[in-house]
Design a protein around this motif. Sequence first.
Motif, PDB file in Angstrom:
ATOM      1  N   LEU A 150       0.854  -1.190   0.000  1.00  0.00           N
ATOM      2  CA  LEU A 150       0.000   0.000   0.000  1.00  0.00           C
ATOM      3  C   LEU A 150       0.881   1.229   0.000  1.00  0.00           C
ATOM      4  CD1 LEU A 150      -3.165   0.687   2.112  1.00  0.00           C
ATOM      5  CD2 LEU A 150      -1.295   2.334   2.166  1.00  0.00           C
ATOM      6  N   VAL A 151       0.548   2.181  -0.852  1.00  0.00           N
ATOM      7  CA  VAL A 151       1.272   3.443  -0.910  1.00  0.00           C
ATOM      8  C   VAL A 151       0.424   4.520  -0.240  1.00  0.00           C
ATOM      9  CG1 VAL A 151       2.261   5.209  -2.403  1.00  0.00           C
ATOM     10  CG2 VAL A 151       2.499   2.794  -3.007  1.00  0.00           C
ATOM     11  N   TYR A 152       1.019   5.186   0.747  1.00  0.00           N
ATOM     12  CA  TYR A 152       0.365   6.328   1.400  1.00  0.00           C
ATOM     13  C   TYR A 152       0.993   7.593   0.841  1.00  0.00           C
ATOM     14  CZ  TYR A 152      -0.516   9.926   4.881  1.00  0.00           C
ATOM     15  OH  TYR A 152      -0.857  11.116   5.496  1.00  0.00           O
ATOM     16  N   ILE A 153       0.160   8.490   0.286  1.00  0.00           N
ATOM     17  CA  ILE A 153       0.642   9.693  -0.399  1.00  0.00           C
ATOM     18  C   ILE A 153       0.227  10.928   0.388  1.00  0.00           C
ATOM     19  CG2 ILE A 153       0.451  11.073  -2.511  1.00  0.00           C
ATOM     20  CD1 ILE A 153       0.031   8.423  -4.021  1.00  0.00           C
ATOM     21  N   ALA A 154       1.231  11.706   0.814  1.00  0.00           N
ATOM     22  CA  ALA A 154       0.972  12.927   1.589  1.00  0.00           C
ATOM     23  C   ALA A 154       1.757  14.088   1.000  1.00  0.00           C
ATOM     24  CB  ALA A 154       1.336  12.708   3.054  1.00  0.00           C
ATOM     25  N   THR A 155       1.718  14.195  -0.312  1.00  0.00           N
ATOM     26  CA  THR A 155       2.393  15.271  -1.029  1.00  0.00           C
ATOM     27  C   THR A 155       1.403  16.391  -1.318  1.00  0.00           C
ATOM     28  OG1 THR A 155       1.895  14.083  -3.076  1.00  0.00           O
ATOM     29  CG2 THR A 155       4.078  13.741  -2.107  1.00  0.00           C
ATOM     30  N   PRO A 156       1.863  17.559  -1.817  1.00  0.00           N
ATOM     31  CA  PRO A 156       0.922  18.614  -2.217  1.00  0.00           C
ATOM     32  C   PRO A 156      -0.040  18.123  -3.299  1.00  0.00           C
ATOM     33  CG  PRO A 156       3.134  19.510  -1.987  1.00  0.00           C
ATOM     34  CD  PRO A 156       3.264  18.011  -1.876  1.00  0.00           C
ATOM     35  N   PRO A 157      -1.235  18.698  -3.372  1.00  0.00           N
ATOM     36  CA  PRO A 157      -2.289  18.170  -4.251  1.00  0.00           C
ATOM     37  C   PRO A 157      -1.918  18.040  -5.716  1.00  0.00           C
ATOM     38  CG  PRO A 157      -3.244  19.677  -2.653  1.00  0.00           C
ATOM     39  CD  PRO A 157      -1.744  19.762  -2.472  1.00  0.00           C
ATOM     40  N   PHE A 158      -1.100  18.929  -6.263  1.00  0.00           N
ATOM     41  CA  PHE A 158      -0.811  18.869  -7.695  1.00  0.00           C
ATOM     42  C   PHE A 158      -0.008  17.625  -8.074  1.00  0.00           C
ATOM     43  CE2 PHE A 158       2.928  20.900  -5.955  1.00  0.00           C
ATOM     44  CZ  PHE A 158       3.980  20.546  -6.775  1.00  0.00           C
ATOM     45  N   ALA A 166       1.285   0.111 -10.795  1.00  0.00           N
ATOM     46  CA  ALA A 166       2.260  -0.841 -10.261  1.00  0.00           C
ATOM     47  C   ALA A 166       1.598  -1.900  -9.389  1.00  0.00           C
ATOM     48  CB  ALA A 166       3.327  -0.090  -9.458  1.00  0.00           C
ATOM     49  N   GLY A 167       0.265  -1.864  -9.292  1.00  0.00           N
ATOM     50  CA  GLY A 167      -0.456  -2.882  -8.540  1.00  0.00           C
ATOM     51  C   GLY A 167      -0.533  -2.634  -7.046  1.00  0.00           C
ATOM     52  N   LYS A 168      -0.368  -1.371  -6.623  1.00  0.00           N
ATOM     53  CA  LYS A 168      -0.393  -1.047  -5.197  1.00  0.00           C
ATOM     54  C   LYS A 168      -1.739  -0.448  -4.795  1.00  0.00           C
ATOM     55  CE  LYS A 168       4.042  -1.924  -5.461  1.00  0.00           C
ATOM     56  NZ  LYS A 168       4.555  -3.269  -5.129  1.00  0.00           N
ATOM     57  N   HIS A 169      -2.177  -0.778  -3.605  1.00  0.00           N
ATOM     58  CA  HIS A 169      -3.299  -0.077  -2.998  1.00  0.00           C
ATOM     59  C   HIS A 169      -2.835   1.331  -2.622  1.00  0.00           C
ATOM     60  CE1 HIS A 169      -5.632  -3.772  -2.735  1.00  0.00           C
ATOM     61  NE2 HIS A 169      -4.575  -4.373  -2.207  1.00  0.00           N
ATOM     62  N   VAL A 170      -3.804   2.282  -2.553  1.00  0.00           N
ATOM     63  CA  VAL A 170      -3.429   3.677  -2.293  1.00  0.00           C
ATOM     64  C   VAL A 170      -4.379   4.310  -1.278  1.00  0.00           C
ATOM     65  CG1 VAL A 170      -3.178   5.995  -3.290  1.00  0.00           C
ATOM     66  CG2 VAL A 170      -2.466   3.988  -4.610  1.00  0.00           C
ATOM     67  N   ILE A 171      -3.779   4.986  -0.301  1.00  0.00           N
ATOM     68  CA  ILE A 171      -4.482   5.966   0.529  1.00  0.00           C
ATOM     69  C   ILE A 171      -3.789   7.291   0.282  1.00  0.00           C
ATOM     70  CG2 ILE A 171      -5.026   6.756   2.857  1.00  0.00           C
ATOM     71  CD1 ILE A 171      -5.217   3.875   3.740  1.00  0.00           C
TER      72      ILE A 171
END
Length: 370
Positions: free
Chosen positions: A67-75, A87-92
Amino acid sequence: MNRIRIGAIGTGGFGLFALQQFLQVEGAELVAMAGTHREAALAVARRFGLSENMEVENLIQLDQVDLVYIATPPFLHFAQVRAALEAGKHVICEKPLALSLAQADELLQLARARDLLCVANLMQRYNPLFEAVRQLINSNVIGECLHGWFDNAAGDEGLSADHWFWDRAKSGGIFIEHGVHFFDLFEGWLGRGQVVSSQRSLRPGSGLEEQVQCVVRYGNGALINFYHGFTQPARLERQEFRLLFERGELTLEEWVPTRLRLRAVVNEEQSRRLMQFFPGARLDVLEAYSGVKRLARGRHKEFDNYQKIDLHDGLDVEKMRRYCELLRALFADQVAWIADRSHQRLITEENGRNSLAMACAATELAETNK
């Protein structure tokens, strides 16, 4: 619960805060992180004992990341979420899921095709006050919900003039970057709505969008006003929800609601049901009625009333402690779905999509009302 191995992208201050909650869920493990080499990212490495802060492209391709957790700026969200899904990863992903509805729809189509998780971190519905208010509205115990507003006097003390927040190409603007939380919350209470008016104000001398407001009409006819202003010193920040009913008014405090106040006129049965919705609340009786005084009128209706009450709940709840609880609850709910697709989640992909649709509509309408 199955093991879930997390790769984190965008390890700033909030990323560290959220990860500390996610990793308290049984089976969760942080195995990789990617982002800048700023002090905030280095703090995450120290906190979790990771020696390497790798490139985003490399993290997404790691076999050991589930699972990839993404906490970058919105753009950055759209491209990073899409790459993780491919890449076949779950995402939050932190809100918003993307900067446009077309982008969000593309991401959800890709997630569905690959049977992957793709949710925005909209954790407000895990608040016990959310469910209590939903029951209050659906029950009509104090009549129909007629009107409401969310008033967000937010601080801008930590947002320098060159911060990405003020750049609409990077943030999407206040409705998209910030307002999605509250569009989702009210949709959970009142169903789908339609933006009927919207405005924005620019900071004199700078052209920065600092205040926005819109009105949304919901299916029962209720008009709800949303105001967000980033103008205050941090110590003066204030958030308040108010809902007007036929026989009372509800107030919630804090952007993560913790304290509730309900003022209403009710009969004996309604008093009992309110205490079922808000167990442990403090109920003060301000006035009691008997005989002909029990009868009241409003909206050309007659109501039987036994007492006028002032109900308080959540007086001992700390906002940040509640915030931590909500993050853990959201993560546990999503992991349960990964383990068992029959699990019914409180927040799904549609929450990120629908809240963004509302935010985009409000942003576009405000543009036409310059």
